[in-house]
Design an enzyme around this catalytic site. Structure first.
Site, PDB file in Angstrom:
ATOM      1  CB  SER A 312     -10.116 -26.568 -29.550  1.00  0.00           C
ATOM      2  OG  SER A 312      -8.851 -26.098 -29.781  1.00  0.00           O
ATOM      3  CE  LYS A 337      -9.204 -21.664 -30.222  1.00  0.00           C
ATOM      4  NZ  LYS A 337      -8.085 -22.362 -30.866  1.00  0.00           N
ATOM      5  CD  GLN A 341      -5.172 -20.076 -30.465  1.00  0.00           C
ATOM      6  OE1 GLN A 341      -5.597 -21.149 -30.050  1.00  0.00           O
ATOM      7  NE2 GLN A 341      -5.678 -19.489 -31.535  1.00  0.00           N
TER       8      GLN A 341
END
Length: 490
Positions: A312, A337, A341
């Site tokens: 991430s 990733k 979000q």
């Protein structure tokens, strides 16, 4: 990995734990963002987005009435509504999109004291299973050998099957000093593993640094929270004042965090105007975030240490430093990733929360690494014993035993300098001799069997070995590259 576990992998949702006085504490299943001006697209036809049609609303109301009129056992109306909302989000098939009821959300917002008590692992729910993304550095989970992609089946004899993510986390977390006995399913293992962890206080410190006599600095970032940019700036300033000549940025086992945090950190190291990251919305439009740092960037070379647990925001930083600051990536391919979000904290009006995947992030050159990861320039894998986990305490291992626990014992024996003749899980003559050698060295009863005292001694010895920089193969490779770079400049 066991203690300094740096070959573990993954993402976020802190089991009771982690670092994250960032937005919603222990439930970070993706990149955390503050409110963003994300474009809201109109949706036509049968797609979600325009509220319930009358026939859909009627169907839900009829189901609610049927349950109320016919179901055998009493059930609260709120529980049904929460279940419907949770099911709606789960139907997306996205492990990073989550619904939390008001009660569940409240459990994970008390992150103001700067620490948590728990096991220190990042979890997610995948295919209705509770899956480990990554243990936090120095945490009980890391010391016990919990690894990425492990599936937690039971906690203290209680099954996690059918539980929501927050319900599972609530069972795993607990007061400092209490035990969490986990039954874990691991790919490649012939049977579930039994791991016993002692819950502890997990501090939220996210940055530390050290500078060696050659002028090589190591900046370790464990997660990206609201405080991480300021901490990073302070550590960089201190090292530069002491004559920093080359910088190693260590994001191994870093599961990510707030994207605005990583952008601020990248600006400390990347020249002004260079791209840090691109965001792509569902209509295909892209937005590039650029550095607002100094025009010339940093005068010293930069190296990034990363592994399968780097995910991430950690991948954003590594990719940005490579493509916009010329950094060299050392270690293993990262988790992969590439989605972002958004927390919807207030929209539902009752304290419940919906976290939804809203857009992609891309490397500066537009590459999307989702499910692929970021490939290092220099691949370096740690020895197998870095993946060792806690030894059993409920039985004695002895000659002619077989299984995963014996294989784990053999890895640890190698790590403490008394290797057996094999690592296949068969307790051979040579395994017995190696164990006797260790017992003699540590002044333990020389039985050639693994009892509780010997297990304690082996784990302590391995912990000690893994703390030594010379045993960190990935770090040594980065240091060597840094020394070469300094030599060429001088």
């Amino acid at each position: 990995m066991w203690l300094r576990g740096r070959t573990v992998a993954s993402l976020m949702v802190l089991t009771a734990v982690a670092a994250g006085a960032a937005v919603w504490g222990a439930v970070q299943t993706g990149l955390l963002l503050p409110d963003e001006n994300v474009p809201v697209l109109s949706v036509d036809g049968d797609e979600p987005g325009n509220g319930l049609r009358q026939d859909e609303l009627d169907k839900l109301n009829k189901t609610l009435d049927l349950i109320g009129g016919q179901y055998l056992l009493p059930i609260e109306r709120k529980q049904l509504i929460d279940g419907a909302l949770e099911g709606m989000v789960e139907a997306l098939g996205d492990p990073y999109s989550v619904y939390l009821s008001s009660e569940e959300a409240a459990k994970f917002t008390d992150t103001t004291e700067g620490a948590f008590t728990g096991i220190g692992a990042d979890l997610k729910k995948e295919n209705d299973l509770i899956v480990v993304d990554a243990p936090l550095r120095g945490s009980p989970a890391e010391r016990a050998g919990l690894q990425p992609h492990d599936v937690i089946l039971m906690v203290n004899g209680e099954s996690l099957q059918g539980l929501t993510l927050s319900e599972a986390v609530a069972k795993i977390r607990g007061p400092k000093g209490t035990k969490a006995k986990l039954k874990v399913l691991r790919a490649g293992a012939k049977a579930p593993l039994e791991l016993e962890l002692v819950r502890d206080r997990i501090p939220v410190e996210t940055v530390k640094s050290e500078l060696d006599s050659a002028g090589i600095g190591r900046l370790t970032i464990t997660q990206f929270t609201a405080n991480t940019p300021a901490e990073t700036a302070n550590e960089l300033k201190a090292m530069e004042a002491k004559g920093l000549k080359a910088l190693i940025v260590d994001v191994r086992n870093n599961p990510g965090g707030m994207t605005n945090s990583v952008q601020k950190i990248a600006s400390l190291l990347i020249p002004q105007g260079k791209t840090i990251v691109q965001y792509e919305y569902r209509d295909g439009r892209r937005k590039a975030e650029t550095s607002n740092g100094s025009e010339e960037g940093k005068p010293y070379p930069i190296f990034v240490l990363m592994n399968k647990s780097s995910a991430s925001s950690a991948e954003i930083l590594a990719g940005a430093l490579k493509q916009s600051a010329g950094a060299v990536l050392v270690g293993e391919t990262t988790f992969g990733k590439g989605t972002v979000q958004i927390n919807n904290n207030d929209e539902l009006g009752d304290g419940s929360l919906v976290k939804l995947t809203a857009y992609k992030w891309l490397l500066p050159d537009g590459t999307w690494i989702h499910h692929k990861g970021l490939t290092p320039d220099m691949t370096v894998v740690q020895p197998e014993y870095w993946l060792a986990y806690k030894l059993p305490r409920d039985r004695v291992l002895k000659r002619d035993d077989t299984g995963e626990d014996v294989k784990n014992l053999q890895l640890i024996l190698e790590g403490v300098g008394v290797p057996a003749d094999r690592k296949d899980g068969y307790f051979s003559d040579a395994t017995e001799r190696a164990l006797k050698t260790f017992q003699s060295r540590e002044r333990l009863p020389v039985t050639g069997q693994l009892d509780e005292k010997t297990a304690d001694g082996l784990e302590e010895a391995l912990y000690s070995e893994l703390q030594k920089p010379e045993n960190d193969t990935q770090l040594q490779a980065a240091l060597e590259k840094a020394r070469e770079s300094i030599g060429k400049r001088e």
